[in-house]
Design a protein around this motif. Structure first.
Motif, mmCIF file in Angstrom:
data_model
loop_
_atom_site.group_PDB
_atom_site.id
_atom_site.type_symbol
_atom_site.label_atom_id
_atom_site.label_comp_id
_atom_site.label_asym_id
_atom_site.label_seq_id
_atom_site.Cartn_x
_atom_site.Cartn_y
_atom_site.Cartn_z
ATOM 1 N N GLU A 189 -25.577 6.255 36.517
ATOM 2 C CA GLU A 189 -25.519 6.263 35.050
ATOM 3 C C GLU A 189 -24.406 5.328 34.583
ATOM 4 O O GLU A 189 -23.287 5.389 35.091
ATOM 5 C CB GLU A 189 -25.264 7.670 34.509
ATOM 6 N N TYR A 190 -24.737 4.497 33.595
ATOM 7 C CA TYR A 190 -23.783 3.525 33.076
ATOM 8 C C TYR A 190 -23.899 3.444 31.562
ATOM 9 O O TYR A 190 -24.911 3.835 30.968
ATOM 10 C CB TYR A 190 -24.040 2.133 33.663
ATOM 11 N N MET A 191 -22.837 2.914 30.935
ATOM 12 C CA MET A 191 -22.844 2.527 29.534
ATOM 13 C C MET A 191 -22.451 1.058 29.458
ATOM 14 O O MET A 191 -21.459 0.642 30.069
ATOM 15 C CB MET A 191 -21.859 3.369 28.725
ATOM 16 N N ARG A 259 -27.224 3.072 27.122
ATOM 17 C CA ARG A 259 -27.194 3.912 28.322
ATOM 18 C C ARG A 259 -28.203 3.405 29.339
ATOM 19 O O ARG A 259 -29.362 3.134 29.007
ATOM 20 C CB ARG A 259 -27.500 5.365 27.950
ATOM 21 N N VAL A 294 -20.448 6.114 34.883
ATOM 22 C CA VAL A 294 -19.899 7.128 33.976
ATOM 23 C C VAL A 294 -19.189 8.224 34.762
ATOM 24 O O VAL A 294 -18.170 8.769 34.315
ATOM 25 C CB VAL A 294 -21.030 7.717 33.101
ATOM 26 N N TRP A 297 -15.335 7.793 35.059
ATOM 27 C CA TRP A 297 -14.468 7.579 33.915
ATOM 28 C C TRP A 297 -13.307 8.566 33.921
ATOM 29 O O TRP A 297 -13.315 9.542 34.676
ATOM 30 C CB TRP A 297 -15.256 7.703 32.612
ATOM 31 N N ALA A 320 -19.231 8.863 26.522
ATOM 32 C CA ALA A 320 -20.522 9.050 27.172
ATOM 33 C C ALA A 320 -21.181 10.359 26.768
ATOM 34 O O ALA A 320 -22.386 10.525 26.941
ATOM 35 C CB ALA A 320 -20.365 9.007 28.698
ATOM 36 N N ARG A 321 -20.408 11.300 26.262
ATOM 37 C CA ARG A 321 -20.919 12.627 25.930
ATOM 38 C C ARG A 321 -20.566 12.976 24.492
ATOM 39 O O ARG A 321 -19.603 12.449 23.932
ATOM 40 C CB ARG A 321 -20.341 13.681 26.881
ATOM 41 N N THR A 324 -16.679 14.104 21.857
ATOM 42 C CA THR A 324 -15.527 13.679 22.656
ATOM 43 C C THR A 324 -14.343 13.435 21.725
ATOM 44 O O THR A 324 -14.432 12.652 20.786
ATOM 45 C CB THR A 324 -15.851 12.390 23.433
ATOM 46 N N GLY A 338 -22.847 10.602 22.373
ATOM 47 C CA GLY A 338 -22.643 9.694 23.481
ATOM 48 C C GLY A 338 -23.098 8.292 23.113
ATOM 49 O O GLY A 338 -24.108 8.103 22.429
ATOM 50 N N VAL A 360 -13.793 8.994 29.047
ATOM 51 C CA VAL A 360 -14.158 7.857 28.201
ATOM 52 C C VAL A 360 -13.903 6.576 28.986
ATOM 53 O O VAL A 360 -13.251 6.578 30.028
ATOM 54 C CB VAL A 360 -13.352 7.849 26.882
ATOM 55 N N MET A 361 -14.434 5.472 28.474
ATOM 56 C CA MET A 361 -14.117 4.151 29.001
ATOM 57 C C MET A 361 -13.360 3.386 27.920
ATOM 58 O O MET A 361 -13.778 3.359 26.758
ATOM 59 C CB MET A 361 -15.388 3.385 29.406
#
Length: 639
Positions: A189-191, A259, A294, A297, A320-321, A324, A338, A360-361
């Protein structure tokens, strides 16, 4: 008389026994009341319970003995690896770049053999890298991606020992670099991380498969075109890729927060062919990073300004969620979904700290050169403090591109008590003295880490932390007239998000993974604040409600400015500027952190020793004087 002397000696021995240090190991633990207590630690006691490692979490590059410095005792995967699969994105105007380069650094105890393959181009290059050395491998420019769709330039790097691989995409006045993530550290899973493209340029991402029959799902936040079909927000783009296959997707809008999901490990590069940062500031530049999964992170970040830049910096915090919360600049912000992010356009040059309740990133951007006539935009990932690494790393700065000579710098962040144990090119970190255009050194000591910035020498550079348990990360960047580059030097890829089965409702929830992360920072078990679980309610006494930061990030948001545009006072809440109070809900994140005793006690012991040493010397001098008076031989009496 002799009995009195013996009593004096007994008292003296008791006092000395209390003053002199004795060897013991302690561990800070939390009592039920929240106060720390010191208890003895025996081997194997107090260790976190073992968890079943997720598939693929055990790195093949387990032999870190070649690194100069103490290897990571937990043998956790990081960006130093032995196999890499990735693809270069497009540069400005989708034109073929002037050049592509891999900067490969090896820190092994002997020669490291590296092989670089591009199967579709029949390209093979083999190099030998000595201990503490680097090698530049020129890649055919045709390997760079172009447009939307399948690409032919997938790169495969293999090494006999762990290496660091950095990529540079080179075009006239358009550069940027990235740190490649090894196959063992890739995820599902990535953003995407990007920025709004300039004019005819494009925001982009490229997905590369590491296994055959990998099913990929993209959930766009912008209207995208793929395979001749348009996809709107809320649609899902589905396709299958095989090992060593790459697919690039481009759009006019900003892809940040898009996403990407897969059923097998994939590599994701994202950025833009050329972007204005911020959008109103002239002079665009290429942006690229190999984004981390993700599941790796973090929650705690330290961000420093850029040396030799007076225009400030741009930051983005990406969630991502849902729901946050993060805390910075004296305020609390909430990202309600997210894929949303908050952008900070900081015109001033001071350090920041960011603390969140869910991973978070954090992305840092350099601004366009029209502001201070130095460099142009770049994009780099700020590694979280949870992903600091042990040992050492060798890497190369990017020094020359045609007629352009870059001035390169490094930001090195370490655990606070290890500041004096870091070495850059065999020289103690704190011995580096450098004055910026702002006439000041950037060094700071925070509650959970310390930072230092300095210029980098040309070619190979080696950062070493020889102290056991010492952890660090670094970012390298450089400027020249009309362009710039940046990339992380090294960071961990330890899994911070785990799935917990709930047998009561047959549901699965994401929680913080249990286990040590860095000296002094331990990810706690879930106490109701884990990922995917509703965060705790704020106390009724907390009157200042957090800002509802559900803006998807369009435009420049600067919370440090008032309604009239004037700069407000403030800084890093409760960290760099202690007069700000951390909200109770955020303080809970720190209460669950267990401090690793051996290093905390070591640092505390040094402080106590510095305080009591003068008194101790005076005490012993007085004892000697008293003893001299007690045992003085009387002078013979003259008759």
């Amino acid at each position: 008389m002799y009995g009195l002397k013996i009593l004096y000696f007994v008292i003296l021995i008791q006092l000395v026994a209390r003053v002199l240090p004795f060897e013991t190991k302690h561990r800070l633990v939390r009592q039920s009341g929240g106060q720390p207590a010191v208890t003895p630690q025996t081997p194997g006691q107090g260790q976190p319970p073992k968890r079943n490692n997720p598939p693929g979490s055990q790195p093949p590059n387990s032999d870190k003995g070649g690194l100069r410095g103490t290897p990571d005792p937990g043998n956790q995967i990081d960006t130093r690896g032995m196999e890499f699969i990735f693809c270069f994105t497009s540069n400005v105007n989708n034109a073929q770049p002037q050049g592509l380069q891999l900067l490969i650094g090896a820190g092994g105890p002997s020669v490291t053999n590296v092989r670089v393959d591009i199967p579709d181009l029949k390209f093979v290059r083999q190099v030998e890298i000595p201990q503490g050395g680097t090698e530049i491998v020129d890649i055919p420019p045709i390997a760079a991606a172009s447009g939307t769709g399948p690409q032919n330039g997938t790169i495969w790097v293999r090494a006999t020992r762990p290496v660091s691989v950095h990529g540079m995409n080179i075009q006239v006045k358009s550069h940027d670099g990235f740190l490649a993530i090894p196959v063992a550290g890739l995820g599902l899973e990535y953003m995407a991380a990007s920025y709004a493209a300039n004019g005819m340029d494009r925001s982009q991402m490229i997905i590369t498969g590491t296994q055959d029959f990998t099913r990929v799902t993209i959930q766009p936040i912008q209207r995208l075109q793929y395979n001749g079909k348009w996809f709107n927000i809320g649609d899902a783009i589905l396709f299958t890729i095989n090992r060593m296959e790459s697919v690039q997707i481009q759009t006019e809008g900003d892809l940040t927060g898009t996403r990407i999901l897969a059923d097998r490990a994939i590599s994701v590069m994202s950025g833009a062919t050329c972007s204005l940062v911020p959008q109103q500031l002239n002079r665009c530049d290429h942006l690229v990073e190999n984004v981390p999964p993700v599941a790796t992170w973090g929650k705690k970040f330290s961000v420093l300004p850029l040396l030799n830049r007076t225009s400030g910096t741009v930051l983005r915090v990406l969630a991502a969620r849902p729901n946050t919360r993060f805390y910075t600049l004296g305020q609390v912000f909430v990202l309600q979904r997210g894929g949303l992010f908050r952008e900070f356009n900081q015109p001033v040059t001071f350090p920041m700290s960011i603390v969140s309740d869910r991973p978070v990133m954090v992305l840092q951007y350099a601004k366009g050169g029209a502001k201070d006539r130095t460099g142009d935009p770049f994009m780099t990932i700020i590694p979280p403090i949870e992903q600091y690494v042990a040992g050492g790393v060798t890497f190369s700065s990017f020094d020359q591109s045609g007629q352009d000579t870059f001035g390169s710098f490094a930001t090195i962040s370490v655990t606070s008590w290890d500041l004096f144990n870091m070495y850059l090119n065999n020289e103690a970190l704190i011995s580096h003295k450098y004055k910026t255009e702002q006439k000041q050194d950037w060094m700071r000591l925070m509650s959970f880490n310390a930072d230092y910035q300095m210029p980098l020498g040309k070619g190979a550079n080696t950062i070493v932390s020889p102290a056991p348990g010492s952890r660090f990360t670094a970012i390298a960047y450089g400027f020249t007239l009309g362009t710039s580059y940046a990339f992380p030097v090294v960071y961990g890829l330890r899994r911070t998000l785990c799935t917990e089965d709930n047998t009561a409702d047959q549901d699965k929830k994401e929680v913080d993974c249990t286990g040590p992360v860095v000296s002094g920072i331990v990810l706690a078990t879930n106490h109701g604040t884990g990922i995917g679980i509703q965060p705790p309610k704020r106390p009724p006494s907390q009157s200042n409600e957090p800002s509802q930061g559900d803006t998807p990030g369009w435009g420049n948001i600067n919370p440090s400015k008032g309604a009239d545009g004037e700069q407000k006072g403030g800084g890093d809440a409760g960290v760099f500027f202690p007069w700000y109070t951390i909200p109770p809900w955020m303080a809970e994140q720190f209460e669950d952190d267990e401090l690793e005793e051996e290093f905390v006690c070591y640092a505390t012991g040094l402080l106590v020793l510095a305080l009591i040493a003068p008194a101790t010397v005076i005490f012993f001098v007085m004892i000697i004087i008293i003893c001299g008076m007690m045992f003085r031989v009387p002078a013979p009496t003259k008759f």
